[in-house]
Design an enzyme around this catalytic site. Structure first.
Site, PDB file in Angstrom:
ATOM      1  N   GLY A 126       0.801  -1.452   0.112  1.00 21.16           N
ATOM      2  CA  GLY A 126       0.022  -0.390   0.109  1.00 21.16           C
ATOM      3  C   GLY A 126       0.627   1.518   0.471  1.00 21.16           C
ATOM      4  O   GLY A 126       2.158   1.009  -0.834  1.00 21.16           O
ATOM      5  N   ILE A 127       0.273   2.254   0.776  1.00 20.75           N
ATOM      6  CA  ILE A 127       0.401   3.646   1.059  1.00 20.75           C
ATOM      7  C   ILE A 127       2.394   3.339   1.555  1.00 20.75           C
ATOM      8  O   ILE A 127       3.518   3.987   0.733  1.00 20.75           O
ATOM      9  CB  ILE A 127       0.116   4.496   1.864  1.00 20.75           C
ATOM     10  CG1 ILE A 127      -1.207   5.175   0.988  1.00 20.75           C
ATOM     11  CG2 ILE A 127       0.692   5.419   1.912  1.00 20.75           C
ATOM     12  CD1 ILE A 127      -1.959   5.651   1.583  1.00 20.75           C
ATOM     13  N   TYR A 158      -8.460   0.819  10.349  1.00 23.27           N
ATOM     14  CA  TYR A 158      -9.717   1.114  11.397  1.00 23.27           C
ATOM     15  C   TYR A 158     -10.127  -0.227  11.988  1.00 23.27           C
ATOM     16  O   TYR A 158     -11.000  -0.207  12.950  1.00 23.27           O
ATOM     17  CB  TYR A 158     -11.105   1.683  10.751  1.00 23.27           C
ATOM     18  CG  TYR A 158     -10.699   0.635   9.100  1.00 23.27           C
ATOM     19  CD1 TYR A 158     -10.556   1.416   8.470  1.00 23.27           C
ATOM     20  CD2 TYR A 158     -11.603  -0.534   8.631  1.00 23.27           C
ATOM     21  CE1 TYR A 158     -10.325   0.123   6.764  1.00 23.27           C
ATOM     22  CE2 TYR A 158     -11.623  -1.516   8.252  1.00 23.27           C
ATOM     23  CZ  TYR A 158     -10.903  -1.001   6.813  1.00 23.27           C
ATOM     24  OH  TYR A 158     -11.086  -1.685   5.414  1.00 23.27           O
ATOM     25  N   VAL A 184       5.788  -2.960  15.063  1.00 25.06           N
ATOM     26  CA  VAL A 184       5.606  -2.085  15.381  1.00 25.06           C
ATOM     27  C   VAL A 184       5.110  -1.702  16.173  1.00 25.06           C
ATOM     28  O   VAL A 184       5.672  -0.976  17.153  1.00 25.06           O
ATOM     29  CB  VAL A 184       5.669  -0.980  14.556  1.00 25.06           C
ATOM     30  CG1 VAL A 184       6.523  -1.002  13.235  1.00 25.06           C
ATOM     31  CG2 VAL A 184       4.403  -0.185  13.674  1.00 25.06           C
ATOM     32  N   TYR A 217     -11.447   4.739  16.005  1.00 28.60           N
ATOM     33  CA  TYR A 217     -10.141   5.023  15.131  1.00 28.60           C
ATOM     34  C   TYR A 217      -9.931   6.604  14.423  1.00 28.60           C
ATOM     35  O   TYR A 217      -8.912   7.252  14.664  1.00 28.60           O
ATOM     36  CB  TYR A 217     -10.533   4.456  13.509  1.00 28.60           C
ATOM     37  CG  TYR A 217     -10.187   4.647  12.470  1.00 28.60           C
ATOM     38  CD1 TYR A 217      -9.161   3.902  12.519  1.00 28.60           C
ATOM     39  CD2 TYR A 217     -10.314   5.596  11.458  1.00 28.60           C
ATOM     40  CE1 TYR A 217      -8.259   4.453  11.039  1.00 28.60           C
ATOM     41  CE2 TYR A 217      -9.701   5.877  10.145  1.00 28.60           C
ATOM     42  CZ  TYR A 217      -8.416   4.892  10.043  1.00 28.60           C
ATOM     43  OH  TYR A 217      -7.410   5.401   8.898  1.00 28.60           O
ATOM     44  N   CYS A 273       8.512  -7.074  11.802  1.00 30.93           N
ATOM     45  CA  CYS A 273       8.848  -6.900  12.948  1.00 30.93           C
ATOM     46  C   CYS A 273       7.152  -5.758  13.059  1.00 30.93           C
ATOM     47  O   CYS A 273       6.529  -6.180  12.429  1.00 30.93           O
ATOM     48  CB  CYS A 273       9.115  -5.540  13.600  1.00 30.93           C
ATOM     49  SG  CYS A 273       9.743  -4.192  13.307  1.00 30.93           S
ATOM     50  N   PRO A 319      -4.748  10.587   3.592  1.00 35.76           N
ATOM     51  CA  PRO A 319      -5.493  10.256   2.860  1.00 35.76           C
ATOM     52  C   PRO A 319      -6.592  10.309   2.554  1.00 35.76           C
ATOM     53  O   PRO A 319      -7.230  10.134   3.871  1.00 35.76           O
ATOM     54  CB  PRO A 319      -4.904   8.974   2.482  1.00 35.76           C
ATOM     55  CG  PRO A 319      -3.596   8.632   3.910  1.00 35.76           C
ATOM     56  CD  PRO A 319      -4.028   9.950   4.657  1.00 35.76           C
ATOM     57  N   ASN A 340       3.251   5.082   9.451  1.00 33.76           N
ATOM     58  CA  ASN A 340       2.553   5.336   8.593  1.00 33.76           C
ATOM     59  C   ASN A 340       1.437   3.669   9.174  1.00 33.76           C
ATOM     60  O   ASN A 340      -0.024   3.854   8.643  1.00 33.76           O
ATOM     61  CB  ASN A 340       2.930   4.568   6.938  1.00 33.76           C
ATOM     62  CG  ASN A 340       2.239   3.862   6.518  1.00 33.76           C
ATOM     63  OD1 ASN A 340       1.148   4.894   5.749  1.00 33.76           O
ATOM     64  ND2 ASN A 340       2.049   2.218   5.965  1.00 33.76           N
ATOM     65  N   ASP A 365       7.913  -3.965   9.343  1.00 32.61           N
ATOM     66  CA  ASP A 365       6.749  -4.654   8.898  1.00 32.61           C
ATOM     67  C   ASP A 365       6.263  -5.729   9.047  1.00 32.61           C
ATOM     68  O   ASP A 365       6.963  -6.817   9.768  1.00 32.61           O
ATOM     69  CB  ASP A 365       6.196  -4.963   7.065  1.00 32.61           C
ATOM     70  CG  ASP A 365       5.123  -4.646   6.818  1.00 32.61           C
ATOM     71  OD1 ASP A 365       4.067  -3.417   6.063  1.00 32.61           O
ATOM     72  OD2 ASP A 365       4.362  -5.038   7.111  1.00 32.61           O
TER      73      ASP A 365
HETATM   74  N1  LIG Z   1      -5.852   3.638   2.111  1.00 28.23           N
HETATM   75  C1  LIG Z   1      -6.503   4.754   2.178  1.00 28.23           C
HETATM   76  O1  LIG Z   1      -7.491   5.236   1.341  1.00 28.23           O
HETATM   77  C2  LIG Z   1      -6.457   5.206   3.619  1.00 28.23           C
HETATM   78  C3  LIG Z   1      -6.686   6.780   4.099  1.00 28.23           C
HETATM   79  C4  LIG Z   1      -6.459   7.530   5.131  1.00 28.23           C
HETATM   80  C5  LIG Z   1      -5.408   6.176   5.677  1.00 28.23           C
HETATM   81  N2  LIG Z   1      -4.903   5.983   5.517  1.00 28.23           N
HETATM   82  C6  LIG Z   1      -4.231   5.281   6.344  1.00 28.23           C
HETATM   83  O2  LIG Z   1      -2.990   5.342   5.547  1.00 28.23           O
HETATM   84  C7  LIG Z   1      -1.580   5.181   6.661  1.00 28.23           C
HETATM   85  C8  LIG Z   1      -1.572   3.528   5.210  1.00 28.23           C
HETATM   86  O3  LIG Z   1      -2.883   2.661   4.854  1.00 28.23           O
HETATM   87  P1  LIG Z   1      -2.920   2.015   3.782  1.00 28.23           P
HETATM   88  O4  LIG Z   1      -4.318   1.748   2.947  1.00 28.23           O
HETATM   89  O5  LIG Z   1      -1.751   1.907   3.112  1.00 28.23           O
HETATM   90  O6  LIG Z   1      -3.001   0.318   4.492  1.00 28.23           O
HETATM   91  P2  LIG Z   1      -1.974  -1.107   4.661  1.00 28.23           P
HETATM   92  O7  LIG Z   1      -3.837  -2.218   5.109  1.00 28.23           O
HETATM   93  O8  LIG Z   1      -2.776  -1.133   2.664  1.00 28.23           O
HETATM   94  O9  LIG Z   1      -0.799  -1.649   4.814  1.00 28.23           O
HETATM   95  C9  LIG Z   1      -0.327  -1.386   5.846  1.00 28.23           C
HETATM   96  C10 LIG Z   1       1.196  -1.739   6.108  1.00 28.23           C
HETATM   97  O10 LIG Z   1       1.146  -1.864   6.955  1.00 28.23           O
HETATM   98  C11 LIG Z   1       1.301  -2.948   7.689  1.00 28.23           C
HETATM   99  N3  LIG Z   1       1.104  -3.381   9.028  1.00 28.23           N
HETATM  100  C12 LIG Z   1      -0.430  -3.757   9.610  1.00 28.23           C
HETATM  101  N4  LIG Z   1       0.142  -3.656  11.186  1.00 28.23           N
HETATM  102  C13 LIG Z   1       1.337  -3.498  11.513  1.00 28.23           C
HETATM  103  C14 LIG Z   1       2.327  -3.294  12.639  1.00 28.23           C
HETATM  104  N5  LIG Z   1       1.300  -3.696  13.761  1.00 28.23           N
HETATM  105  N6  LIG Z   1       3.519  -3.461  12.594  1.00 28.23           N
HETATM  106  C15 LIG Z   1       4.108  -3.327  11.594  1.00 28.23           C
HETATM  107  N7  LIG Z   1       3.850  -3.961   9.999  1.00 28.23           N
HETATM  108  C16 LIG Z   1       1.901  -3.404  10.354  1.00 28.23           C
HETATM  109  C17 LIG Z   1       0.714  -4.354   6.659  1.00 28.23           C
HETATM  110  O11 LIG Z   1       1.406  -5.776   6.816  1.00 28.23           O
HETATM  111  C18 LIG Z   1       0.763  -3.806   4.899  1.00 28.23           C
HETATM  112  O12 LIG Z   1       2.484  -4.087   4.892  1.00 28.23           O
HETATM  113  C19 LIG Z   1      -2.331   4.206   7.466  1.00 28.23           C
HETATM  114  O13 LIG Z   1      -2.165   5.176   8.467  1.00 28.23           O
HETATM  115  C20 LIG Z   1      -4.550   4.538   7.593  1.00 28.23           C
HETATM  116  O14 LIG Z   1      -5.473   4.671   8.697  1.00 28.23           O
HETATM  117  C21 LIG Z   1      -5.017   5.206   4.230  1.00 28.23           C
END
Ligand SMILES: NC(=O)c1ccc[n+]([C@@H]2O[C@H](COP(=O)([O-])OP(=O)(O)OC[C@H]3O[C@@H](n4cnc5c(N)ncnc54)[C@H](O)[C@@H]3O)[C@@H](O)[C@H]2O)c1
Length: 260
Positions: free
Chosen positions: A15-16, A83, A59, A146, A57, A176, A79, A35
């Site tokens: 993801g992001i 939710y 985090v 959340y 790991c 985002p 990052n 991660d």
């Molecule tokens: N995608 C969106 O539209 C959106 C919207 C608002 C906010 N966000 C925020 O952006 C950030 C990234 O979102 P995303 O959509 O890319 O998420 P995602 O779930 O697609 O990817 C998250 C990554 O974090 C890793 N991860 C999860 N828990 C973990 C932990 N405890 N320790 C280590 N690694 C961990 C996962 O393995 C994954 O690789 C988040 O904080 C999310 O709240 C995203």
């Protein structure tokens, strides 16, 4: 833009976070991804001399922090966030859920930032970028806790930026919305027959891509933003700015409960 810098990106396997790690490395940074999942091959243009390494790991667990601090980051991207549950009323959720939401959205960001700041200050400064959400700035019915913790992360960003500015450390947020990712797989969530409505879901349409968020994180990590701190960049196609207003398929705008 980041040649020779050292960065820690949490949740950078997908993801992001993965887009941020690739973008930073393409701009010359040495990136350490933290991660829970294994990090696959993050492809990037290596001509600027950047690199990506990873530590598997959780985090939320401070046991990993020694390794992350030993990377000597100039840049920290908090990052990880989620939710956790399908939407349901606040009255129906339990303190266990609140605890879990705290840990995955706020607790680790406070603890890891706390662990990294002294080294950053000793090395003359740095940049911390926190991933919040549009829902830190507006309501999210069904995800009240959340939204509350993300809002707390936004306010942490603001207050900490004032505290550590004199040490040369900048602290900013990216908020985002509508970004295609593992957590929010719009490609699966939006049925094919409704895809034609995408242009009406935000002023810029949608969905956005992780790279759109990485661009804002790159700006905040680099010297281009050297006089920017305590700020939030909204990478949401305009949903924060437009509130409940959406473009109508037939032209014009509506904030009414019409079929758009
Ligand atoms: N995608 C969106 O539209 C959106 C919207 C608002 C906010 N966000 C925020 O952006 C950030 C990234 O979102 P995303 O959509 O890319 O998420 P995602 O779930 O697609 O990817 C998250 C990554 O974090 C890793 N991860 C999860 N828990 C973990 C932990 N405890 N320790 C280590 N690694 C961990 C996962 O393995 C994954 O690789 C988040 O904080 C999310 O709240 C995203």
């Amino acid at each position: 833009m980041l040649v020779g810098r050292r960065a820690v990106v949490t949740g950078g396997a997908a993801g992001i976070g993965a887009a941020v790690a690739r973008s930073f490395a393409a701009h010359g940074a040495h990136v350490l991804v933290a991660d829970v999942d294994p990090v696959g091959d993050l492809e990037f243009d290596g001509t600027a001399g950047g690199s990506v390494a990873s530590v598997r790991c959780d985090v939320r667990d401070e046991a990993a922090y020694e390794t992350l601090v030993a990377h000597r980051p100039d840049i920290l991207v908090n990052n990880v966030g989620h939710y956790l549950r399908a939407p349901h009323p606040f009255a129906a959720n339990s303190p266990d859920l609140w605890h879990d939401l705290h840990e995955v959205n706020l607790g680790h960001a406070l603890r890891l930032t706390h662990a990294v700041l002294p080294g950053m200050a000793d090395r003359g400064g740095g940049s911390v970028v926190n991933l919040t959400t549009v829902e830190a700035h507006r309501a999210m019915p069904g995800h009240t806790v959340y939204s509350a913790y993300k809002s707390a992360l936004m306010q942490f960003t603001r207050s900490l930026s004032a505290e550590v500015g004199p040490a040369g450390i900048r602290v900013n947020a990216v908020a985002p919305d509508l970004i295609e990712s593992v957590q929010v797989p719009y490609d699966e969530l939006v049925p094919t027959e409704q895809r034609a409505l995408w242009p009406n879901w935000s002023p810029l349409g949608g969905p956005g891509q992780p790279e759109d968020v990485a661009g804002a994180a790159l700006f905040l990590a680099s010297d281009l933003s050297r006089f920017v701190t305590g700020s939030t960049i909204h990478v949401d196609g305009g949903t924060h700015a437009s509130g409940g207003w959406v473009p109508r398929a037939t032209g014009g705008w509506t904030n009414r409960p019409l079929n758009p």
